[in-house]
Design a protein around this motif. Structure first.
Motif, PDB file in Angstrom:
ATOM      1  N   LEU B 103      45.002  40.459  46.629  1.00 22.21           N
ATOM      2  CA  LEU B 103      46.167  40.149  46.993  1.00 22.21           C
ATOM      3  C   LEU B 103      46.586  41.364  47.964  1.00 22.21           C
ATOM      4  O   LEU B 103      47.262  41.045  48.901  1.00 22.21           O
ATOM      5  N   VAL B 107      48.053  41.153  51.900  1.00 22.79           N
ATOM      6  CA  VAL B 107      49.126  41.932  52.363  1.00 22.79           C
ATOM      7  C   VAL B 107      48.846  42.705  53.442  1.00 22.79           C
ATOM      8  O   VAL B 107      49.622  42.638  54.459  1.00 22.79           O
ATOM      9  N   GLU B 110      48.144  40.708  56.644  1.00 22.69           N
ATOM     10  CA  GLU B 110      49.479  39.911  57.093  1.00 22.69           C
ATOM     11  C   GLU B 110      50.484  40.827  57.797  1.00 22.69           C
ATOM     12  O   GLU B 110      50.898  40.471  58.844  1.00 22.69           O
ATOM     13  N   SER B 173      58.904  39.561  50.514  1.00 25.84           N
ATOM     14  CA  SER B 173      58.067  38.507  49.530  1.00 25.84           C
ATOM     15  C   SER B 173      56.881  39.065  48.960  1.00 25.84           C
ATOM     16  O   SER B 173      56.738  38.717  47.723  1.00 25.84           O
ATOM     17  N   PHE B 174      55.986  39.861  49.457  1.00 28.00           N
ATOM     18  CA  PHE B 174      54.888  40.458  48.626  1.00 28.00           C
ATOM     19  C   PHE B 174      55.428  41.294  47.522  1.00 28.00           C
ATOM     20  O   PHE B 174      54.607  41.217  46.636  1.00 28.00           O
ATOM     21  N   GLU B 197      56.493  31.908  48.052  1.00 30.21           N
ATOM     22  CA  GLU B 197      56.398  33.187  48.272  1.00 30.21           C
ATOM     23  C   GLU B 197      54.817  33.662  47.624  1.00 30.21           C
ATOM     24  O   GLU B 197      54.215  34.490  48.409  1.00 30.21           O
ATOM     25  N   THR B 198      54.604  32.998  46.478  1.00 30.43           N
ATOM     26  CA  THR B 198      53.005  33.454  46.358  1.00 30.43           C
ATOM     27  C   THR B 198      51.907  32.963  47.153  1.00 30.43           C
ATOM     28  O   THR B 198      50.949  33.456  47.617  1.00 30.43           O
ATOM     29  N   SER B 201      51.717  34.915  50.200  1.00 28.35           N
ATOM     30  CA  SER B 201      50.966  36.157  49.931  1.00 28.35           C
ATOM     31  C   SER B 201      49.445  35.992  50.154  1.00 28.35           C
ATOM     32  O   SER B 201      48.530  36.633  50.238  1.00 28.35           O
TER      33      SER B 201
END
Lengths: 130, 339
Positions: B103, B107, B110, B173-174, B197-198, B201
């Motif tokens: 994750l 992030v 991104e 959001s993360f 949101e999930t 991510s």
């Protein structure tokens, strides 16, 4: 007289009584739930056979690895029958087999043979076939 | 105590009988013979009794030994089971951490793009400003120079602001997803927004391969549950699709649809149009360490964690359903509010 052959089960020994050649053997384990079901036919056969032996030579082999109290009593009864026949002239040789490391079975053989006066009794240590 | 004899009474009886036998000398041979037979029989019976007691004692002792051994082995087996369970639990924890790592990597990837754009704009702006200062100090700024500089300032500041906004949005959001993953707090959240949101991510994993995601969730479903667990569950489903569902170069489609079978619960159907799960494996996919990709880095814990989270923390059920036309479909049914 017909031979008596009964296959072993999980809780009862193999019975192989070859009356024609005078060789009788009990082999295996004996802890039946119903001792009379297992030993009934054996005693019935012996009671018919032993009075006919005269002075013949008879070999009886006990090769047991485990038995319960009822079976022990039945074995002592059987020894008594054999000793009585030997007293009447039959030449009876009883062999009690035990594994070399099985002191319990050896001692049981010694104890059970205490009362025998007429049969020839041998204690025989044998490595198990397995 | 020292002279205790188990067969004391029998021996005394035998002695008495022997003595009585002596006083029978004057009686008839029939009586004496009968008495001898009885005496022999009794004496034999006592000897047999001694042997039987011994047989019985030996058997009981053997049984006790076997029982002790059995107890010892049972304790050993229980200990081994406990340590296996502990090892499994620790593997589950490290798998959770590994997915948190994935994750974080997502992030970072991104946010890198907007930050990179903002950085090069700022650097370009700094260069332009330095040039402008030089001309200013030489008192040599023409109208065209100034107009060009103004255009540069307008473009770069617009790009810097826009990309910083985008980065800030992404971080917002993360942040919630990451916080939820690392804590196990229960809170109120909107289901549709949280799923989006999930999935955002997890976006880099999906977009790199070109997979499409559709989310179909009615608005206004407010949950009082554990968002971290839900996020982990969805994340593991996505990783499952990426690793098992879609082969290299294949472009897949993931659909998440939500409905309410009754007012107190929600049903989340996660499906992909990938290779699907063979029927013979369907009963085992939630078992710990079951994997078809052992050699290729599969731990066999992803769906086990899903199962534990859904059944444990989220208080619901999870099932895998056969799907017409291939693909995989997981159905998660959980209560909207956990007591």
């Amino acid at each position: 007289m017909e031979s008596l052959k009964i296959a072993a089960t999980e809780r009862s020994p193999e019975v192989d009584f070859d009356f024609k050649h005078g060789v009788l053997s009990l082999r295996g384990e004996s802890y039946p739930e119903d001792a009379s079901a297992v030993f009934g036919p054996i005693f019935e056969a012996l009671e018919r056979f032993l009075p006919t032996v005269g002075n013949r030579e008879i070999r009886v082999d006990f090769d047991l690895t485990y038995f319960n109290s009822s079976s022990a009593k039945a074995l002592m009864n059987m020894f008594q029958m054999l000793d009585n026949s030997a007293a009447g002239g039959a030449r009876i040789v009883v062999s009690w087999f035990f594994a070399p490391d099985d002191d319990t079975m050896k001692e049981f053989g010694e104890d059970f043979s205490e009362d025998l006066e007429h049969v020839v009794f041998n204690l025989v240590a044998v490595e198990s076939a397995a | 105590m020292a002279s205790f004899n188990l067969f004391d009474a029998e021996e005394k009886l035998l002695e008495q009988a022997e003595a009585l036998r002596g006083s029978l000398d004057g009686t008839s041979a029939v009586v004496r013979g009968g008495f001898d037979t009885l005496l022999d029989g009794y004496s034999r019976s006592v000897r047999e009794q001694r042997r039987l007691v011994k047989v019985s004692d030996r058997l009981q002792a053997q049984l006790a030994t076997v029982n002790q051994e059995l107890g010892r082995r049972k304790a050993e087996a229980e200990e081994a089971l406990a340590s296996l369970k502990a090892a499994q639990e620790s593997l589950v924890q490290s798998e959770k951490l590994a997915s948190l790592g994935a994750l974080v990597a997502g992030v970072a990837h991104e946010i890198n793009t907007p930050i990179g754009i903002a950085l090069s704009c700022a650097s370009h702006l700094a260069d332009a400003t330095a040039g402008m200062r030089k001309m200013f100090e030489a008192d040599d700024i023409g109208v065209e120079d100034f107009e060009r500089f103004m255009a540069t300032v307008t473009d770069t500041t617009r790009l810097i602001l826009g990309n910083c906004d985008r980065a800030a949005d992404l971080i917002r959001s993360f942040k919630q997803v990451a916080v939820d993953r690392t804590t196990s707090d229960r809170r109120h959240f909107d289901l549709g927004s949280y799923i989006r949101e999930t999935l955002a991510s997890l976006g880099p994993h999906l977009r790199q391969a070109g997979h499409a995601v559709s989310i179909d969730c009615p608005g206004g479903i407010v949950m009082n549950s554990f968002p971290g667990a839900l996020s982990q569950v969805l994340g593991n489903f996505v990783m499952n699709s990426l690793v098992h569902g879609f082969g290299p170069g294949e472009i897949g489609h993931i659909v998440i649809s939500v409905d309410q079978p009754d007012p107190t619960s929600v049903r989340i159907a996660y499906s992909d149009n990938g290779h699907g799960i063979p029927e013979e494996n369907r009963g085992r996919i939630f078992d710990p360490f079951f994997t078809t990709k052992r050699g290729a880095g599969g731990s066999g814990l992803g769906l086990h964690i899903v199962y534990n989270l859904v059944v444990g923390q989220l208080g619901g059920t999870v099932a895998v359903e056969p799907r017409d036309g291939g693909g995989t479909c997981f159905i998660v049914t959980i209560p909207k509010a956990i007591d």
